[in-house]
Write a protein that holds these residues in place. Structure first.
Motif, PDB file in Angstrom:
ATOM      1  N   ALA A 400       0.808  -1.214   0.000  1.00 45.61           N
ATOM      2  CA  ALA A 400       0.000   0.000   0.000  1.00 45.61           C
ATOM      3  C   ALA A 400       0.845   1.270   0.000  1.00 45.61           C
ATOM      4  O   ALA A 400       0.307   2.377  -0.076  1.00 45.61           O
ATOM      5  N   ASN A 401       2.162   1.132   0.082  1.00 46.54           N
ATOM      6  CA  ASN A 401       3.041   2.289  -0.047  1.00 46.54           C
ATOM      7  C   ASN A 401       2.884   2.907  -1.428  1.00 46.54           C
ATOM      8  O   ASN A 401       2.464   2.245  -2.381  1.00 46.54           O
ATOM      9  N   GLY A 402       3.234   4.189  -1.554  1.00 45.30           N
ATOM     10  CA  GLY A 402       3.112   4.874  -2.833  1.00 45.30           C
ATOM     11  C   GLY A 402       4.116   4.392  -3.864  1.00 45.30           C
ATOM     12  O   GLY A 402       5.112   3.752  -3.520  1.00 45.30           O
ATOM     13  N   PRO A 403       3.885   4.699  -5.160  1.00 48.23           N
ATOM     14  CA  PRO A 403       4.795   4.268  -6.242  1.00 48.23           C
ATOM     15  C   PRO A 403       6.229   4.748  -6.038  1.00 48.23           C
ATOM     16  O   PRO A 403       7.176   4.005  -6.316  1.00 48.23           O
ATOM     17  N   ALA A 404       6.389   5.974  -5.567  1.00 40.97           N
ATOM     18  CA  ALA A 404       7.738   6.505  -5.368  1.00 40.97           C
ATOM     19  C   ALA A 404       8.476   5.729  -4.282  1.00 40.97           C
ATOM     20  O   ALA A 404       9.678   5.443  -4.410  1.00 40.97           O
ATOM     21  N   GLN A 405       7.765   5.382  -3.216  1.00 36.83           N
ATOM     22  CA  GLN A 405       8.389   4.635  -2.127  1.00 36.83           C
ATOM     23  C   GLN A 405       8.776   3.214  -2.579  1.00 36.83           C
ATOM     24  O   GLN A 405       9.853   2.714  -2.249  1.00 36.83           O
ATOM     25  N   ILE A 406       7.898   2.583  -3.335  1.00 34.09           N
ATOM     26  CA  ILE A 406       8.190   1.231  -3.809  1.00 34.09           C
ATOM     27  C   ILE A 406       9.330   1.248  -4.824  1.00 34.09           C
ATOM     28  O   ILE A 406      10.204   0.361  -4.823  1.00 34.09           O
ATOM     29  N   HIS A 407       9.353   2.258  -5.682  1.00 30.93           N
ATOM     30  CA  HIS A 407      10.453   2.365  -6.651  1.00 30.93           C
ATOM     31  C   HIS A 407      11.789   2.576  -5.939  1.00 30.93           C
ATOM     32  O   HIS A 407      12.816   1.999  -6.337  1.00 30.93           O
ATOM     33  N   GLY A 408      11.782   3.379  -4.891  1.00 28.87           N
ATOM     34  CA  GLY A 408      12.997   3.581  -4.110  1.00 28.87           C
ATOM     35  C   GLY A 408      13.467   2.288  -3.456  1.00 28.87           C
ATOM     36  O   GLY A 408      14.670   2.000  -3.403  1.00 28.87           O
ATOM     37  N   LEU A 409      12.503   1.502  -2.966  1.00 28.60           N
ATOM     38  CA  LEU A 409      12.828   0.202  -2.387  1.00 28.60           C
ATOM     39  C   LEU A 409      13.460  -0.712  -3.436  1.00 28.60           C
ATOM     40  O   LEU A 409      14.446  -1.407  -3.159  1.00 28.60           O
ATOM     41  N   GLU A 410      12.925  -0.697  -4.641  1.00 22.06           N
ATOM     42  CA  GLU A 410      13.449  -1.547  -5.713  1.00 22.06           C
ATOM     43  C   GLU A 410      14.886  -1.181  -6.071  1.00 22.06           C
ATOM     44  O   GLU A 410      15.743  -2.054  -6.242  1.00 22.06           O
ATOM     45  N   LEU A 411      15.164   0.107  -6.164  1.00 17.69           N
ATOM     46  CA  LEU A 411      16.519   0.548  -6.484  1.00 17.69           C
ATOM     47  C   LEU A 411      17.497   0.161  -5.376  1.00 17.69           C
ATOM     48  O   LEU A 411      18.606  -0.310  -5.648  1.00 17.69           O
ATOM     49  N   ALA A 412      17.085   0.370  -4.148  1.00 21.20           N
ATOM     50  CA  ALA A 412      17.957   0.048  -3.023  1.00 21.20           C
ATOM     51  C   ALA A 412      18.271  -1.446  -2.988  1.00 21.20           C
ATOM     52  O   ALA A 412      19.404  -1.850  -2.699  1.00 21.20           O
ATOM     53  N   PHE A 413      17.285  -2.280  -3.289  1.00 22.38           N
ATOM     54  CA  PHE A 413      17.447  -3.730  -3.223  1.00 22.38           C
ATOM     55  C   PHE A 413      18.459  -4.237  -4.246  1.00 22.38           C
ATOM     56  O   PHE A 413      19.181  -5.204  -3.996  1.00 22.38           O
ATOM     57  N   ILE A 414      18.539  -3.588  -5.415  1.00 23.21           N
ATOM     58  CA  ILE A 414      19.400  -4.065  -6.497  1.00 23.21           C
ATOM     59  C   ILE A 414      20.761  -3.376  -6.507  1.00 23.21           C
ATOM     60  O   ILE A 414      21.811  -4.019  -6.586  1.00 23.21           O
TER      61      ILE A 414
END
Length: 475
Positions: A400-414
Motif C-alpha cells: 500500500a506504499n506509494g509508487p515513489a516509495q516502492i520504486h525507491g525500495l526496488e533501487l535500493a534492493f538491487i
C-alpha cells in the motif's frame, strides 16, 4: 581425545570433515535468521519500528572490539583438551540463553532489553565462529584441503539456513500461525540445534596445536603490522564488501518481495530456501573451481556472476514466483562461494604470517574477518533501514506504499548489493599467494614444526610448560 582419521593422501576423511562441519550448522542458520527474520520481527511484530536498524548497528559496533580480544586469548590458550575446544563449549550456553531471550521476547519489549540480549547473542556467536574457523584451519593445512573443508562447512551450513526459512512456511500451513509465531518457532529450533550439532562436532573431531602458539606479548605495534599487511587488507576489505552486499539484500528481502514483486510471505520464504539450498551445489563447486584456477580467481568469478543474475530479478513478472526460482538458485550458488574462498584464503595468509613472524595468529586473523563481517551486518541493516526512512517507506503498509516509495525500495534492493559485491571481487585483482607459493610456505612450516615435535611430545608426557617457539631466522 579422538584421533584424526585421514585418507591415504593425507586429507581428512569425509566423516571427519562432515562431523566437524556440523558445528557450522547453528551459526549458518542463526546468521540467516538474524539477517532476514529478526529485523522485521522486531520492527513490525514487537513494535520497535524502523529504529531497529540503528539498534542493530549500535550493538554491532559495540561488539566489534570483542573479537580481536577473543582471538588473542584463543591463540594463547593451551589445555589438555585443545586450544579451541574449551572456548566452543563455553560459547554454547551463552548463545542458547540469548536465543531464548530474543526470539521469545514479548510485544512492547524495550529497546534497552533488546540491545542487551543482542550483545549477549553476538558474544556467543563470536566465540563459536572464531573457534570453529580457527580450528578448521589447523585441521586442513594444504591449499586444496582448505578449499575442501570450508566448502563442506558451507554446504552443510545450508541445511541449517534452509530449515530456518522453511519453518515459517510449515508453521503457516500447519498451525495457521502468523509471522511472529513462525519466528518464535525458529528460536526454539536454534536453541535446540546449537548444543546437539556443536557437541557432536566437538566430541568427534581431533585438535592439534601447531607450533608457535605463544607470543610473550602482543603490542599495539604488532597489531598494526598485522592489519596493515597487504594480503590482510585485501581479506578485510573483500570480506566487508561481500558480506555487506548480500546482507543489504537480506535486510530488504521481505519488504521487496512483498511490496515490489507482490509475492506472499510464505512464497518469498520458499524462494529464499531455494537461494540457500543452492549453496549445496555452489559451495563444493566453488571449492573445486578454486583448486583449478585459484581461490582469488574463483571469488572474482562468483562476485561477477552474482551481480549479473541480480539484475534479472526486476525483469520477472510481478505476482509470479516460479520464474524467479532459477535466478534465486544461481544467486545462492554464487553467494556460497564468497564464504568458501575468503575463509580458505584467510587460512593461507595465516600460514604466511606464521612463517614470517614465528607465532600462531590464526585466531586473531579470523577475529579480524569476524569483525569486518559484524561491521557489514551492522551497516547492512542500519543503512538499508535509513534508506527506507529517507524514501518514506512504511513497513506496516507493505504494497500500500506509494509508487515513489516502492520504486525507491526496488533501487535500493538491487544497486546496493551489486556495488558492494563487485568491489569485494575487485579486492583480489593482482593477488600473489597462489597454490604453488602456499605449498612452499607449508613445506617450510612443516620442516620447522618437525624440529619442535620431539620437545612437544616430552611436554605432553610430563605435563611441563612448553617454551614459546623461537623466532625463525627469516623473520
Amino acid at each position: 581425545m579422538p584421533k584424526a582419521p585421514r585418507t591415504d593422501a593425507g586429507r581428512l576423511s569425509i566423516f571427519s570433515a562432515l562431523a566437524f562441519a556440523c558445528a557450522y550448522l547453528p551459526f549458518a542458520a542463526l546468521n540467516t535468521s538474524v539477517a532476514v527474520q529478526l529485523p522485521p520481527f522486531f520492527s513490525k511484530d514487537l513494535g520497535v519500528g524502523l529504529a531497529v536498524g540503528g539498534l542493530f548497528g549500535l550493538v554491532r559496533l559495540i561488539d566489534i572490539p570483542i573479537d580481536p580480544a577473543l582471538g588473542l586469548m584463543m591463540d594463547r590458550t593451551r589445555t589438555p583438551f585443545g586450544r579451541y575446544r574449551p572456548w566452543i563449549i563455553v560459547g554454547i550456553p551463552i548463545l542458547m540463553l540469548a536465543l531464548y531471550m530474543l526470539y521469545q521476547a514479548p510485544v512492547g519489549v524495550t529497546r534497552g532489553t533488546l540491545m542487551i540480549w543482542l550483545l549477549v547473542m553476538y558474544l556467543g556467536t563470536s566465540i563459536l565462529v572464531l573457534g570453529v574457523n580457527s580450528w578448521a584451519s589447523s585441521l586442513a593445512s594444504t591449499y586444496q584441503d582448505r578449499s575442501r573443508i570450508f566448502g563442506i562447512m558451507s554446504a552443510l551450513g545450508v541445511a541449517g539456513s534452509a530449515t530456518v526459512m522453511l519453518i515459517p512456511v510449515v508453521v503457516g500451513r500447519v498451525s495457521g500461525g502468523g509471522e511472529a509465531a513462525s519466528v518464535r518457532a525458529v528460536g526454539w529450533f536454534l536453541a535446540g540445534l546449537a548444543p546437539i550439532a556443536i557437541g557432536f562436532a566437538v566430541l568427534n573431531t581431533p585438535e592439534r596445536i601447531v607450533g608457535g602458539a605463544h607470543a610473550a606479548r602482543f603490542t599495539l605495534r604488532d597489531y598494526l603490522s598485522l592489519v596493515t599487511r597487504p594480503n590482510v587488507l585485501r581479506i578485510l576489505a573483500a570480506d566487508l564488501a561481500v558480506t555487506l552486499g548480500p546482507g543489504w539484500m537480506a535486510a530488504l528481502y521481505i519488504f521487496y518481495w512483498e511490496a515490489s514483486r507482490r509475492v506472499s510471505f510464505g512464497m518469498s520464504n520458499l524462494l529464499l530456501v531455494i537461494y540457500i539450498l543452492a549453496g549445496l551445489v555452489g559451495a563444493p563447486v566453488t571449492a573445486l573451481l578454486a583448486n583449478r584456477i585459484g581461490k582469488h580467481r574463483a571469488l572474482i568469478v562468483s562476485t561477477t556472476l552474482y551481480s549479473l543474475f541480480l539484475i534479472i530479478i526486476p525483469l520477472t513478472p510481478k505476482g509470479a514466483w516460479i520464474p524467479s526460482v532459477p535466478i534465486m538458485f544461481c544467486l545462492g550458488a554464487f553467494a556460497a562461494g564468497f564464504v568458501v574462498t575468503i575463509r580458505a584464503i584467510t587460512a593461507d595468509v595465516g600460514d604466511e604470517i606464521r612463517l614470517e613472524k614465528g607465532s600462531h595468529q590464526m585466531g586473531l586473523l579470523y577475529a579480524l574477518t569476524s569483525a569486518t563481517s559484524k561491521v557489514a551486518g551492522a551497516f547492512s541493516i542500519t543503512f538499508t533501514f535509513k534508506v527506507l526512512q529517507m524514501i518514506g517507506y512504511d513497513p506496516k503498509l507493505g504494497p500500500a506504499n506509494g509508487p515513489a516509495q516502492i520504486h525507491g525500495l526496488e533501487l535500493a534492493f538491487i544497486v546496493g548489493p551489486i556495488f558492494f559485491v563487485m568491489a569485494g571481487g575487485a579486492c583480489f585483482l593482482g593477488y600473489k599467494l597462489t597454490a604453488d607459493k602456499h605449498a612452499d610456505i607449508r613445506r617450510q612450516l612443516d620442516e620447522r614444526d618437525a624440529v619442535y615435535a620431539e620437545p612437544a611430545a616430552v611436554e605432553a608426557a610430563t605435563g611441563g610448560a612448553m617454551e614459546p617457539l623461537a623466532t625463525p631466522p627469516n623473520a
